[in-house]
Design an enzyme around this catalytic site. Sequence first.
Site, PDB file in Angstrom:
ATOM      1  N   GLY A   1       0.702  -1.406   0.007  1.00 29.25           N
ATOM      2  CA  GLY A   1       0.033  -0.101  -0.158  1.00 29.25           C
ATOM      3  C   GLY A   1       0.750   1.243   0.105  1.00 29.25           C
ATOM      4  O   GLY A   1       0.221   2.467   0.291  1.00 29.25           O
TER       5      GLY A   1
ATOM      6  N   HIS B   1       4.113 -38.903  -1.872  1.00 32.22           N
ATOM      7  CA  HIS B   1       4.894 -37.691  -1.665  1.00 32.22           C
ATOM      8  C   HIS B   1       4.208 -36.688  -0.822  1.00 32.22           C
ATOM      9  O   HIS B   1       4.732 -36.159   0.475  1.00 32.22           O
ATOM     10  CB  HIS B   1       5.364 -37.099  -2.955  1.00 32.22           C
ATOM     11  N   GLU B   2       3.026 -36.297  -0.968  1.00 33.30           N
ATOM     12  CA  GLU B   2       2.097 -35.497  -0.116  1.00 33.30           C
ATOM     13  C   GLU B   2       2.134 -35.982   1.197  1.00 33.30           C
ATOM     14  O   GLU B   2       2.254 -35.291   2.129  1.00 33.30           O
ATOM     15  CB  GLU B   2       1.057 -34.857  -1.038  1.00 33.30           C
TER      16      GLU B   2
ATOM     17  N   HIS C   1       4.926 -35.230   3.094  1.00 32.27           N
ATOM     18  CA  HIS C   1       4.945 -33.932   3.866  1.00 32.27           C
ATOM     19  C   HIS C   1       3.879 -33.875   5.053  1.00 32.27           C
ATOM     20  O   HIS C   1       4.224 -33.271   6.267  1.00 32.27           O
ATOM     21  CB  HIS C   1       4.425 -32.984   2.850  1.00 32.27           C
TER      22      HIS C   1
END
Length: 634
Positions: free
Chosen positions: A233, A449-450, A453
Amino acid sequence: MTDKQPVNTPSGTGPAQSPNSGIRLIVWFLTVFLFSYFWLDMSQTQQRQDLSYTEFKERVRAGDVATVTMQGAQVTGTLHRPEPVTGANQAPVSNRFTTTLPPIDDPQLIPLLEEQGVEVRARAEEGSWWARLLVGLIPWLLIIGLFWYASARMQERMMGGGGAGGLFGFAKSRAKRFERGQSRVTFDDVAGLANAKRDLREISGYLRDPEHYRKLGAKIPRGVLLMGPPGTGKTLLARAVAGEADVPFFSISGSEFIEMFVGVGASRVRDMFESAKKEAPAIIFIDEIDSVGRARGTGLGGGHDEREQTLNQILNEMDGFDPHETVVVLAATNRPDVLDAALMRPGRFDRKVTLDLPDRPAREAILKIHSREVPLAADADLARLAALTVGFSGADLENLVNEAALLAGRTGRNDVDMTLLLEARDKVVLGGLREMVLSDEEKNLVAFHESGHAVAACMLPHADPLDKVTILPRGRALGVTEQIPDVERHNFKQSYLYDRIGVMLGGRGAEKLIFSEVSSGAEEDLKQATNLARHMVTHWGMSDRIGPVAFRRGEEHIFLGREMAQQRDFSEHTAEVIDAEVSRLLKAREEDIAQLLERHRALLEALAKMLLEKETLEADEIQKLVAAHPPAST
Ligand code: ADP
Ligand code: ZN
């Protein structure tokens, strides 16, 4: 996993446009026209011999002339045989000729022609004089038109439209000028940023009533530097200062100077300051000042010279302000670290205002401001949305609301509900959903893979809470594991950072555990993990072997007011130690994660299976799985 920090694209101006196809078309047309014009002309004069009237009559009498075409006073015709060629270098002579009749009618001519058996043709006189004049003028009109067009385009490019100045007006200021009243912005349009607003309120008060301040003997800053990440801003705030004071606002971007010819930048600065002084009190806003205001003396190259001249001109103008000239210069940057120290001297940008990314209440307020014109459904909970948008800038939030409205429009709804807002948020953070056909094998790999995580995020004690896991391709990722911090972090503890790296390495760890090999899918994870580890070692003193040292390298390094390109302030030996430390840290984390995943293999497999079924899992579904699959006891 994917970085949750939204990526901001800098809102610079586009590169200078290539000459528009209109010009090319005109040039092409002109070339063809002129070429054929001259070529025709040449070929005609080459092939015809010009005879005098006497010569012509002699030829007729000699019986040389075969045909004659009369068009007004102009006569063309053919001879029975070509003139003999006399010299080797002479142009070939054809049997065609031209001649002109004398102004007084020759009564013997026609009978003579008839006598000699010459074929006589007569043609109506070719167009009037003005028609011929017009034909002759067309190429010139085209040339003049082209010049006019090119000069207009040039001016337009240089000035951003409007204003006089002709062919040489391009040195004039291209500063955009917002009229008073026209789309006026006030502090009410700026949410949060309480500190910055407080600092700037003084400036707008001064601009509104300079006499009052002068009587009090108050010295008002000439230049204020607004510092903060993109989209926080800075421009908005500068406009609000002008709006509050109800004064004209001149704005220009530092990056525009860079694309210019040498010398133009400086003259444009002069021009902008002149215009502002004429309309004082006024505000000048220089966006991206870092692109001209970088530390000087970096030497070679025209680009640098231009930058330096522009910067010098800005400084000269600011030094040359008279006390009665109520012009305040606001400048914005997101790289205060690279600015030349000369910019910050007293009388120049000696005030600094910092703009931070908005905190939760500020995010809510920004969302409110930008959804003023959007019909929100009853379930749209902006407070909750604010909590789910940690790290978003004001511009990101504005973008989010707009995306949600667009989604609503696309799906034919006439209000925006929470589901759409959340979808828009995912889109802003992760990129849009991507239509992609993955083989079952690939899907399986992405699911594990996920899940890797996700398991790391659930089990590592200092990791940010898990929010969502999906194997729907988004943006550049094939799958996404998303964590949302429960608190705003301004400072990172070592334990948090270690666990963050752990979560990043979880995807690759799961691949290794399940398939005994890794894929290329972890590239982004590794890049982020390496960056973070390197930062911990070189900036935050989090390696015992390196100790409490902060290293600087590359571009940002400024020494005695000089920017040292690619200069690092440590030895080759230290560089090796750093590399070794970074890789030691990552390897240690990899091992920890491998153990963790092995212990939680049951959970990992359950997560992957469910992901393959449902494609997206929310936090509560994941928590149920976690409860149902306790770690293996070792
Ligand atoms: P910067 O100049 O810092 O890059 P801008 O001022 O151009 O950022 O901000 C881009 C847009 O984001 C603004 O036009 C505004 O709509 C929105 N925005 C940013 N910060 C805020 C804020 N604090 N309150 C309201 N809107 C904001
Ligand atoms: Zn990953």
